[in-house]
Design a protein around this motif. Structure first.
Motif, PDB file in Angstrom:
ATOM      1  N   PHE A 129      18.400  13.257  36.095  1.00  0.00           N
ATOM      2  CA  PHE A 129      17.800  11.942  36.283  1.00  0.00           C
ATOM      3  C   PHE A 129      16.953  11.911  37.552  1.00  0.00           C
ATOM      4  O   PHE A 129      15.839  11.355  37.566  1.00  0.00           O
ATOM      5  CB  PHE A 129      18.903  10.883  36.352  1.00  0.00           C
ATOM      6  N   ALA A 130      17.449  12.502  38.622  1.00  0.00           N
ATOM      7  CA  ALA A 130      16.760  12.447  39.912  1.00  0.00           C
ATOM      8  C   ALA A 130      15.378  13.069  39.869  1.00  0.00           C
ATOM      9  O   ALA A 130      14.476  12.620  40.597  1.00  0.00           O
ATOM     10  CB  ALA A 130      17.610  13.131  40.987  1.00  0.00           C
ATOM     11  N   VAL A 131      15.172  14.097  39.049  1.00  0.00           N
ATOM     12  CA  VAL A 131      13.888  14.806  39.052  1.00  0.00           C
ATOM     13  C   VAL A 131      12.937  14.322  37.975  1.00  0.00           C
ATOM     14  O   VAL A 131      11.835  14.869  37.817  1.00  0.00           O
ATOM     15  CB  VAL A 131      14.108  16.330  38.912  1.00  0.00           C
ATOM     16  N   MET A 132      13.302  13.287  37.229  1.00  0.00           N
ATOM     17  CA  MET A 132      12.416  12.772  36.189  1.00  0.00           C
ATOM     18  C   MET A 132      11.228  12.022  36.804  1.00  0.00           C
ATOM     19  O   MET A 132      11.409  11.187  37.693  1.00  0.00           O
ATOM     20  CB  MET A 132      13.177  11.844  35.244  1.00  0.00           C
ATOM     21  N   PRO A 133      10.000  12.277  36.347  1.00  0.00           N
ATOM     22  CA  PRO A 133       8.846  11.544  36.879  1.00  0.00           C
ATOM     23  C   PRO A 133       8.961  10.029  36.697  1.00  0.00           C
ATOM     24  O   PRO A 133       8.512   9.270  37.553  1.00  0.00           O
ATOM     25  CB  PRO A 133       7.670  12.107  36.067  1.00  0.00           C
ATOM     26  N   ALA A 134       9.557   9.595  35.598  1.00  0.00           N
ATOM     27  CA  ALA A 134       9.697   8.155  35.372  1.00  0.00           C
ATOM     28  C   ALA A 134      10.533   7.497  36.459  1.00  0.00           C
ATOM     29  O   ALA A 134      10.300   6.335  36.821  1.00  0.00           O
ATOM     30  CB  ALA A 134      10.333   7.901  34.007  1.00  0.00           C
ATOM     31  N   VAL A 135      11.500   8.231  36.994  1.00  0.00           N
ATOM     32  CA  VAL A 135      12.356   7.690  38.040  1.00  0.00           C
ATOM     33  C   VAL A 135      11.548   7.452  39.311  1.00  0.00           C
ATOM     34  O   VAL A 135      11.643   6.395  39.951  1.00  0.00           O
ATOM     35  CB  VAL A 135      13.540   8.635  38.300  1.00  0.00           C
ATOM     36  N   SER A 136      10.719   8.430  39.686  1.00  0.00           N
ATOM     37  CA  SER A 136       9.869   8.257  40.859  1.00  0.00           C
ATOM     38  C   SER A 136       8.814   7.181  40.619  1.00  0.00           C
ATOM     39  O   SER A 136       8.519   6.368  41.503  1.00  0.00           O
ATOM     40  CB  SER A 136       9.187   9.574  41.214  1.00  0.00           C
ATOM     41  N   ARG A 137       8.243   7.165  39.420  1.00  0.00           N
ATOM     42  CA  ARG A 137       7.168   6.199  39.144  1.00  0.00           C
ATOM     43  C   ARG A 137       7.659   4.761  39.281  1.00  0.00           C
ATOM     44  O   ARG A 137       7.040   3.943  39.970  1.00  0.00           O
ATOM     45  CB  ARG A 137       6.621   6.437  37.729  1.00  0.00           C
ATOM     46  N   TYR A 138       8.762   4.445  38.646  1.00  0.00           N
ATOM     47  CA  TYR A 138       9.236   3.065  38.679  1.00  0.00           C
ATOM     48  C   TYR A 138      10.154   2.793  39.864  1.00  0.00           C
ATOM     49  O   TYR A 138      10.434   1.635  40.174  1.00  0.00           O
ATOM     50  CB  TYR A 138       9.897   2.710  37.354  1.00  0.00           C
ATOM     51  N   GLY A 139      10.562   3.860  40.552  1.00  0.00           N
ATOM     52  CA  GLY A 139      11.239   3.685  41.820  1.00  0.00           C
ATOM     53  C   GLY A 139      10.273   3.360  42.939  1.00  0.00           C
ATOM     54  O   GLY A 139      10.689   2.993  44.037  1.00  0.00           O
ATOM     55  N   GLN A 140       8.964   3.507  42.660  1.00  0.00           N
ATOM     56  CA  GLN A 140       7.924   3.143  43.628  1.00  0.00           C
ATOM     57  C   GLN A 140       7.110   1.957  43.110  1.00  0.00           C
ATOM     58  O   GLN A 140       5.925   1.819  43.414  1.00  0.00           O
ATOM     59  CB  GLN A 140       6.995   4.336  43.876  1.00  0.00           C
ATOM     60  N   GLU A 141       7.741   1.090  42.363  1.00  0.00           N
ATOM     61  CA  GLU A 141       7.060  -0.026  41.704  1.00  0.00           C
ATOM     62  C   GLU A 141       7.604  -1.350  42.222  1.00  0.00           C
ATOM     63  O   GLU A 141       8.824  -1.554  42.279  1.00  0.00           O
ATOM     64  CB  GLU A 141       7.289   0.074  40.191  1.00  0.00           C
ATOM     65  N   ILE A 142       6.701  -2.254  42.573  1.00  0.00           N
ATOM     66  CA  ILE A 142       7.111  -3.578  43.046  1.00  0.00           C
ATOM     67  C   ILE A 142       7.303  -4.479  41.823  1.00  0.00           C
ATOM     68  O   ILE A 142       6.558  -5.435  41.587  1.00  0.00           O
ATOM     69  CB  ILE A 142       6.078  -4.161  44.034  1.00  0.00           C
ATOM     70  N   ARG A 143       8.273  -4.120  41.003  1.00  0.00           N
ATOM     71  CA  ARG A 143       8.648  -4.883  39.819  1.00  0.00           C
ATOM     72  C   ARG A 143      10.163  -4.741  39.657  1.00  0.00           C
ATOM     73  O   ARG A 143      10.823  -4.030  40.420  1.00  0.00           O
ATOM     74  CB  ARG A 143       7.935  -4.396  38.561  1.00  0.00           C
ATOM     75  N   GLY A 144      10.702  -5.359  38.627  1.00  0.00           N
ATOM     76  CA  GLY A 144      12.143  -5.375  38.460  1.00  0.00           C
ATOM     77  C   GLY A 144      12.714  -4.267  37.608  1.00  0.00           C
ATOM     78  O   GLY A 144      13.931  -4.234  37.365  1.00  0.00           O
ATOM     79  N   TYR A 145      11.886  -3.306  37.159  1.00  0.00           N
ATOM     80  CA  TYR A 145      12.362  -2.294  36.211  1.00  0.00           C
ATOM     81  C   TYR A 145      13.466  -1.417  36.800  1.00  0.00           C
ATOM     82  O   TYR A 145      14.439  -1.101  36.119  1.00  0.00           O
ATOM     83  CB  TYR A 145      11.192  -1.411  35.741  1.00  0.00           C
TER      84      TYR A 145
END
Length: 472
Positions: free
Chosen positions: A112-128
């Motif tokens: 999970f930690a290395v998934m691009p989706a995790v970084s993408r939405y972990g750097q998002e100013i939204r509630g996802y």
């Protein structure tokens, strides 16, 4: 293997991956919208929610107070998502450990930690990211409560369900999978657990619905850019959710392997928590209104990674870890791309052009004003009170309780005798075409600018910025 390492290592890996260069990409239009709403008063946020984004009002309220405490820089506003994804990695590990042991938990959490989706939405100013955390935590607490029913575990479960819904309402689709978990528990050990589940969900609904009910009928306003999803979109959903299509095939493939191991029942119910929300979202899209957006299913990623961790334990630990590293390497191009920009619209560079070349008395025209490009909001974020006067503004977004301003109907009157006029024109989204100096302007604006000379012209990603001047 020490039990603590099972979840600590994934959390550390996720924290590093998500926070790395998190301040580098400028906010894109959805993040700009979050900032615009969150910096309004509480009453103004609720007023907006009656017109659009009603389901996001709880997140906007949270961000409103967060900004009051920590400021509105991009990194400050992204910190809640960074923390949420970091915590989710630990929850993935704990979920895998509960059903398949420490090794499965470690592998699933690291994956999970290395998934691009995790970084993408972990750097998002939204509630996802917040919704992803609370869905994973609710699933873990439900598994604990169904094994050992205690009032505090059910209370924690209900709280996490409520927080998931408040972060992003559609994350509550996971409850369809939770129903399957409850039914499996009833088959094993009686009916009382079902009653506890119903009470917990009812309590969560009592918290969520009063704050989000205004958004339940707003699809036509909020998602009017969508068309009904095609079967191809359904087939491609895993690749879209994972950002990288190869990972969208590889991770679910490993997750399927969990069904063939011991404890296949937990794997089956976890798969239900993944597949049923996909089916529900697609069915709603087909039968009611277009709503099939892959990022709305982001909460499925930690569940699939927990399953994939269980699938990987068929391999020796060094080989399994090598597989995790290899999958992380596949996602590196996506990781690098998202750290350069979150979209093709470079608000910061366009704002810098205006700031570096404006003069006292300048005015500006934003075009188009009625689309999703958030052209004026982006300049407001970067320039604040240093922006040129908004010549065509009749009433702003706050007054309209909206994300859009109202423009003056009489361009001749509103542009007046302004000698220097900036035009900040955004590329069109649908259909896609590049903005020129005037092709995004209204007829009235074009007519007035015929009396002006084009003094300078700049092109930055997503925007064409032009300075018009009129000689006396």
């Amino acid at each position: 293997m020490r039990t603590q390492l099972c979840w600590v290592l994934p959390a550390l890996a996720a924290g590093f991956a998500v926070s790395y260069q998190a301040a580098r990409p400028g906010p894109w239009r959805d993040e700009i919208a979050s900032w615009s709403v969150a910096t309004r008063t509480v009453d103004q946020i609720f007023a907006l929610g009656r017109n659009i984004d009603g389901v996001l009002v709880p997140y906007y309220l949270f961000l409103h107070y967060w900004i009051g405490w920590f400021g509105d820089s991009a990194i400050a506003m992204r910190v809640p998502s960074i923390i949420a994804m970091t915590g989710t990695a630990a929850v993935v590990a704990l979920l895998g450990r509960r059903w398949w042991g420490n090794t499965a938990g470690l592998l699933g959490g690291l994956l999970f930690a290395v998934m691009p989706a995790v970084s993408r939405y972990g750097q998002e100013i939204r509630g996802y990211a917040l919704a992803t955390l609370f869905v994973a935590l609710a699933t873990l607490l439900l598994a604990i409560a169904l094994d050992r029913s205690r009032w505090w575990t059910w209370t924690g479960y209900g709280l996490c369900v409520a927080l998931a819904g408040l972060s992003h309402l559609l994350s509550l689709m996971v409850l369809a999978g939770h129903v399957v978990m409850v039914l499996a528990a009833i088959w094993r050990s009686g009916r009382w657990r079902a009653l506890w589940w119903v009470l917990a969900v009812a309590g969560a609904a009592g918290v969520v619905l009063p704050l989000t009910r205004n958004g339940l009928g707003q699809q036509s306003n909020q998602l009017n850019w969508l068309e009904t999803a095609t079967p191809r979109a359904l087939a491609d959903v895993a690749g879209s959710v994972f950002v990288a299509p190869i990972l969208g095939g590889a991770v679910p493939g490993l997750a399927i392997a969990a069904l063939r191991r011991k404890h296949a029942t937990p794997a089956a119910v976890l798969w239900a928590a993944v597949l049923l929300p996909v089916g529900l979202l697609y069915a709603y899209d087909q039968l009611v209104a277009p709503i099939f957006v892959s990022r709305y299913l982001l909460f499925a990623v930690p569940l699939l990674c927990a399953l994939a961790g269980a699938g990987l334990i068929a391999l020796r630990l060094p080989l399994a870890l090598a597989a995790v590293v290899a999958l992380g390497a596949i996602g590196l191009p996506s990781q690098q791309g998202m750290r350069r920009a979150h979209s093709s619209f470079d608000f910061a560079s366009a704002a810098d052009v205006i700031l570096d070349n404006q003069a006292p008395g300048d005015g500006i025209i934003y075009a188009p004003r009625d689309g999703w490009q958030a052209t004026d909001l982006g300049v407001d974020y970067y320039l604040r009170d240093r922006a040129p006067r908004d010549l065509m503004l009749a009433s702003d977004e706050v007054t309209n309780a909206s994300l859009w301003a109202t423009e003056c109907a009489d361009a001749v009157k509103c542009l007046g005798d302004t000698k220097r006029i900036w035009v900040m024109a955004a590329d069109n989204i649908d259909p896609v075409f590049r903005a020129t100096a005037t092709n995004q302007l209204t007829y009235g604006e074009k007519a007035v600018l015929k009396d002006y000379d084009q003094l300078a012209f700049w092109r930055v990603s997503g925007f064409t910025v032009t300075l018009f001047v009129r000689e006396d």
